[in-house]
Design a protein around this motif. Structure first.
Motif, short mmCIF file in Angstrom:
data_model
loop_
_atom_site.label_atom_id
_atom_site.label_comp_id
_atom_site.label_asym_id
_atom_site.label_seq_id
_atom_site.Cartn_x
_atom_site.Cartn_y
_atom_site.Cartn_z
N TRP A 1 0.85 -1.19 0.00
CA TRP A 1 0.00 0.00 0.00
C TRP A 1 0.88 1.25 0.00
N VAL B 1 -5.07 1.89 9.11
CA VAL B 1 -3.63 2.01 8.99
C VAL B 1 -3.07 2.48 10.33
N VAL C 1 2.92 2.07 3.60
CA VAL C 1 2.43 1.68 4.93
C VAL C 1 2.67 0.19 5.14
N LEU D 1 -0.02 5.37 0.48
CA LEU D 1 -1.12 6.22 0.95
C LEU D 1 -0.80 7.66 0.61
N LYS E 1 -1.41 -2.34 8.36
CA LYS E 1 -2.66 -2.08 7.64
C LYS E 1 -3.60 -3.26 7.77
#
Length: 130
Positions: free
Chosen positions: A15, A43, A30, A17, A33
């Protein structure tokens, strides 16, 4: 919106973000999560200073989640809130403390309410909204 295919990529993929405030975008990878049973993304906050500052000015957020080997992926756009206590935060605190041998902890968690899911997988469905 968060169907089983999207959920699988969110559960197992990488991921990134993204937030934006004052015309200055910010993107972070991240590690901590999860996806809740009701389809919210959560998160853990360990080092999110700029992200949180941006969210105080603009609650809109985007997540790019993808499998780096197959390139299958989705962009999730929505809004984020921040929590500092409760079961979600407790879970992230344990994960972070275990990973860093107690030297750091999670301070809170973003709770993201998805509003749009867009295919980012290369191919004929790219940019399709689910």
């Amino acid at each position: 919106m968060i169907n089983e295919d999207v959920r699988a990529i969110l559960a197992n993929g990488m991921w990134d973000l993204a937030t934006c405030a004052n015309d200055e975008p910010n993107v972070i990878p991240v590690a901590f999560k999860d996806v809740t049973d009701d389809g919210k993304l959560v998160v853990g906050d360990v080092f999110m200073e700029t992200t949180l500052a941006n969210l105080r000015k603009n609650e809109r957020i985007a997540i790019s989640a993808y499998d780096p080997k197959s390139l299958k992926g989705y962009q999730v756009k929505g809004t984020a809130g921040y929590v500092t206590n409760g079961a979600i935060v407790d879970d992230f605190k344990k994960m972070v403390e275990d990973m860093f041998n107690g030297s750091v902890t999670a301070k809170g968690a973003l709770v993201i309410t998805p509003q749009r899911v867009i295919v980012t997988t290369p191919g004929p469905n790219n940019k399709q909204e689910l």
